[in-house]
Design a protein around this motif. Structure first.
Motif, PDB file in Angstrom:
ATOM      1  N   ASN B   4      -4.355  -5.445 -18.711  1.00  0.00           N
ATOM      2  CA  ASN B   4      -3.601  -5.893 -17.548  1.00  0.00           C
ATOM      3  C   ASN B   4      -4.424  -5.903 -16.275  1.00  0.00           C
ATOM      4  OD1 ASN B   4      -1.291  -6.469 -18.774  1.00  0.00           O
ATOM      5  ND2 ASN B   4      -0.121  -4.697 -18.038  1.00  0.00           N
ATOM      6  N   HIS B   6      -7.694  -5.876 -16.002  1.00  0.00           N
ATOM      7  CA  HIS B   6      -8.786  -6.823 -16.176  1.00  0.00           C
ATOM      8  C   HIS B   6      -8.366  -8.235 -15.757  1.00  0.00           C
ATOM      9  CE1 HIS B   6     -12.702  -7.405 -18.169  1.00  0.00           C
ATOM     10  NE2 HIS B   6     -12.270  -8.630 -18.313  1.00  0.00           N
ATOM     11  N   ALA B   7      -7.135  -8.590 -16.096  1.00  0.00           N
ATOM     12  CA  ALA B   7      -6.636  -9.933 -15.811  1.00  0.00           C
ATOM     13  C   ALA B   7      -6.503 -10.214 -14.316  1.00  0.00           C
ATOM     14  CB  ALA B   7      -5.269 -10.126 -16.490  1.00  0.00           C
ATOM     15  N   LEU B   8      -6.571  -9.185 -13.516  1.00  0.00           N
ATOM     16  CA  LEU B   8      -6.394  -9.361 -12.075  1.00  0.00           C
ATOM     17  C   LEU B   8      -7.637  -9.877 -11.367  1.00  0.00           C
ATOM     18  CD1 LEU B   8      -4.373  -6.397 -10.513  1.00  0.00           C
ATOM     19  CD2 LEU B   8      -3.887  -8.834 -10.307  1.00  0.00           C
ATOM     20  N   ILE B   9      -8.740 -10.042 -12.074  1.00  0.00           N
ATOM     21  CA  ILE B   9     -10.005 -10.298 -11.385  1.00  0.00           C
ATOM     22  C   ILE B   9      -9.976 -11.534 -10.488  1.00  0.00           C
ATOM     23  CG2 ILE B   9     -11.035 -11.519 -13.368  1.00  0.00           C
ATOM     24  CD1 ILE B   9     -13.724 -10.172 -12.382  1.00  0.00           C
ATOM     25  N   GLY B  10      -9.364 -12.623 -10.995  1.00  0.00           N
ATOM     26  CA  GLY B  10      -9.335 -13.839 -10.178  1.00  0.00           C
ATOM     27  C   GLY B  10      -8.519 -13.622  -8.910  1.00  0.00           C
ATOM     28  N   ALA B  11      -7.345 -13.014  -9.109  1.00  0.00           N
ATOM     29  CA  ALA B  11      -6.478 -12.747  -7.959  1.00  0.00           C
ATOM     30  C   ALA B  11      -7.180 -11.827  -6.967  1.00  0.00           C
ATOM     31  CB  ALA B  11      -5.166 -12.123  -8.439  1.00  0.00           C
ATOM     32  N   TYR B  12      -7.901 -10.858  -7.493  1.00  0.00           N
ATOM     33  CA  TYR B  12      -8.612  -9.931  -6.608  1.00  0.00           C
ATOM     34  C   TYR B  12      -9.702 -10.669  -5.819  1.00  0.00           C
ATOM     35  CZ  TYR B  12     -11.413  -6.051  -4.939  1.00  0.00           C
ATOM     36  OH  TYR B  12     -12.115  -5.194  -4.132  1.00  0.00           O
ATOM     37  N   ASP B  15      -8.219 -12.324  -2.945  1.00  0.00           N
ATOM     38  CA  ASP B  15      -7.311 -11.464  -2.175  1.00  0.00           C
ATOM     39  C   ASP B  15      -5.838 -11.767  -2.440  1.00  0.00           C
ATOM     40  OD1 ASP B  15      -9.290  -9.934  -0.725  1.00  0.00           O
ATOM     41  OD2 ASP B  15      -9.725 -11.756   0.383  1.00  0.00           O
ATOM     42  N   ALA B  16      -5.539 -12.251  -3.638  1.00  0.00           N
ATOM     43  CA  ALA B  16      -4.141 -12.536  -3.973  1.00  0.00           C
ATOM     44  C   ALA B  16      -3.516 -11.332  -4.671  1.00  0.00           C
ATOM     45  CB  ALA B  16      -4.047 -13.789  -4.849  1.00  0.00           C
ATOM     46  N   VAL B  17      -3.743 -10.154  -4.111  1.00  0.00           N
ATOM     47  CA  VAL B  17      -3.236  -8.927  -4.710  1.00  0.00           C
ATOM     48  C   VAL B  17      -2.468  -8.113  -3.672  1.00  0.00           C
ATOM     49  CG1 VAL B  17      -4.957  -8.676  -6.534  1.00  0.00           C
ATOM     50  CG2 VAL B  17      -5.493  -7.869  -4.238  1.00  0.00           C
ATOM     51  N   GLU B  21      -2.213  -3.212  -6.135  1.00  0.00           N
ATOM     52  CA  GLU B  21      -3.049  -3.873  -7.133  1.00  0.00           C
ATOM     53  C   GLU B  21      -4.520  -3.817  -6.740  1.00  0.00           C
ATOM     54  OE1 GLU B  21      -0.090  -7.348  -8.867  1.00  0.00           O
ATOM     55  OE2 GLU B  21      -1.074  -7.654  -6.944  1.00  0.00           O
ATOM     56  N   ARG B  22      -4.763  -3.903  -5.443  1.00  0.00           N
ATOM     57  CA  ARG B  22      -6.140  -3.846  -4.954  1.00  0.00           C
ATOM     58  C   ARG B  22      -6.771  -2.503  -5.315  1.00  0.00           C
ATOM     59  NH1 ARG B  22      -6.878  -5.571   1.127  1.00  0.00           N
ATOM     60  NH2 ARG B  22      -6.576  -7.602   0.167  1.00  0.00           N
TER      61      ARG B  22
END
Lengths: 213, 258
Positions: B4, B6-12, B15-17, B21-22
């Motif tokens: 889960n 790991h999947a945040l990398i693009g959003a991070y 700055d779409a977090v 989440e950040r």
């Protein structure tokens, strides 16, 4: 050996103009110069910082303007970001990417934070209205006009490599400051799909521009 | 490790977090070399997007910025011994590579239980989820304070991450910061009327009470326990009545060996 590495880096060049004159070549020299200026700024060299300002203030300001829209707010954000760059410059590490990307990461985060805190009052985020990239008219003079054309073409090429859905995801997150959750809710897609879409879009852009080291 | 996160990398990268989440992703970055490398490329790509937006600022801005930096002290560079402070460097969120994985416990060996006890007493303040009773303003301030503390821990050079076993939740442990952070975003809910409580399990089997926490409706939670690692064998989680217990009253729902 190093010539080969240079060859590889040059694949992003739009056409076969003489190597020394290509924008990509100039860019690489520019990148080394900016890294040097940022490192020197971190050691308290105000004249190095001034040159860094000259090189990056337009991009920092333009990015802030694109995201926050309001010119006064954009100027505030740009000022905060540039002073922050000075303050934390000693923490820059060249092995974590280019000086330009480092500065623009600070700028983007600051602009997005600002737009979110504005939105929490105005709730602007609710009106979705996705825009295509480049539809905002900036009356101001674009800096470094010659180079700007090449940059714009480069971005268009990159965005053209995305699917329409990926383009929309980049538009709403990078330029409008949506979180992945806001993206999911406004497009009525599962959260996992939203995360994956942003990720895929950024990977595709990276590959299109071959900016990974 | 954690799919889960790991999947945040693009959003991070764009700055779409959310702030939580950040924090969570930055903790993950410290433990995931692949993400650290991938992030560099994504950030460069994001910078290309930004470059096309360049618009010259008003000429007066330069004077103001130069004037302002003349009065702005600069941070010193980080060394591998430093625990990165959360606001030290908003861009360089990749924890120092090559940082020592085990830092000898240097200074204070004193237990920080008074603070921990306070944390347990005001557990609702310290857990992000389930703050139904508090006003939004208070909640926001509490969240910010908690996130700041959590960031201090997760960005420490010796921070390491371990699966907690409640959904994909994990622990981030920093001996240097004498703290353990627990967080997750798909944590199952405890039984009605119960909340989770963290325990420090000592070498001799005794358990010392930590803070309680409650996942929000999405299963997101974040909790911090300040502790000296000396003599600690494991971190455990039990379900306890709201407000927490002095001794565990139920079997562990999760145990992580230190």
């Amino acid at each position: 050996m190093s010539a080969q590495r240079r060859e590889r880096g040059l694949r992003a060049v739009p056409d076969g103009s003489p190597a020394s004159a290509t924008p990509a070549e100039a860019r690489r020299d520019d990148a080394a110069r900016l890294a040097d200026l940022l490192v020197r700024s971190g050691r308290g060299d105000a004249s190095a910082f001034e040159q860094l300002y000259d090189a990056l203030a337009g991009t920092v300001h333009g990015l802030a303007l694109r995201i926050v829209r309001d010119p006064h707010l954009a100027e505030d954000v740009a000022q905060e970001v540039l002073v922050e760059v000075w303050r934390v410059a000693a923490r820059y590490r060249p092995d974590q990417g280019s000086a330009r990307a480092w500065v623009l990461t600070i700028a983007h985060r600051r602009a997005v934070d600002r737009v979110r805190s504005e939105q929490s009052h105005a709730d602007r985020v609710i009106a979705h209205g996705a825009r295509q990239s480049g539809d905002v008219e900036h009356p101001e003079q674009v800096v470094e006009a010659m180079d700007a054309e090449w940059r714009a073409a480069r971005v268009r090429r990159g965005l053209a490599a995305l699917t329409p859905l990926q383009r929309e995801a980049v538009e709403l997150t990078y330029y409008k400051g949506y979180t992945n959750r806001q993206l999911a809710e406004s497009l009525e897609i599962p959260l996992g799909t939203a995360k994956a879409r942003i990720r895929d879009a950024m990977i595709r852009l990276r590959d299109a521009w071959e900016v990974a080291r | 490790m954690n799919e889960n996160v790991h999947a945040l990398i693009g959003a991070y990268a764009v700055d779409a977090v959310s702030p939580a989440e950040r924090v969570e992703f930055e903790a993950h970055l410290g433990a995931c070399d692949d993400c650290s490398v991938e992030l560099v490329g994504m950030r460069e790509a994001a910078a290309v997007l930004a470059e096309a937006e360049a618009v010259a600022p008003p000429a007066s801005l330069k004077g103001r910025v130069m004037e302002s930096i003349a009065q702005t002290p600069q941070l010193a560079p980080l060394t591998s011994d430093d625990a990165a402070s959360p606001d030290a460097d908003p861009a360089s969120t990749v924890p120092a590579e090559g940082a020592p994985s085990a830092v000898p416990l240097a200074s204070s060996r004193k237990r920080l239980w008074p603070r921990l006890a306070l944390a347990a007493a005001s557990a609702a303040v310290l857990a992000v989820g389930g703050l139904v009773g508090s006003s939004l303003v208070e909640r926001r301030q509490d969240d910010l304070a908690l996130e700041k503390d959590v960031m201090m821990v997760t960005s420490a050079p010796d921070a390491h991450s371990m699966d907690l076993g409640l959904g994909t939740a994990h622990l981030v442990v920093s001996e240097k910061m004498e703290s353990v952070v627990a967080m997750g975003d798909d944590c199952p809910h405890p039984k009605d009327g119960m909340s989770y409580q963290l325990w420090l399990v000592m070498d001799d089997g005794t358990k010392e009470a930590g803070p309680t926490f409650m996942p929000d409706e999405d299963g997101t939670f974040m909790a911090i326990m300040e502790m000296d690692m000396e003599g600690a064998a494991a971190i455990a989680v039990t379900e306890e009545p709201m407000g927490g217990s002095a001794e565990p009253t139920s079997a562990e729902v999760a145990v992580v060996e230190l």
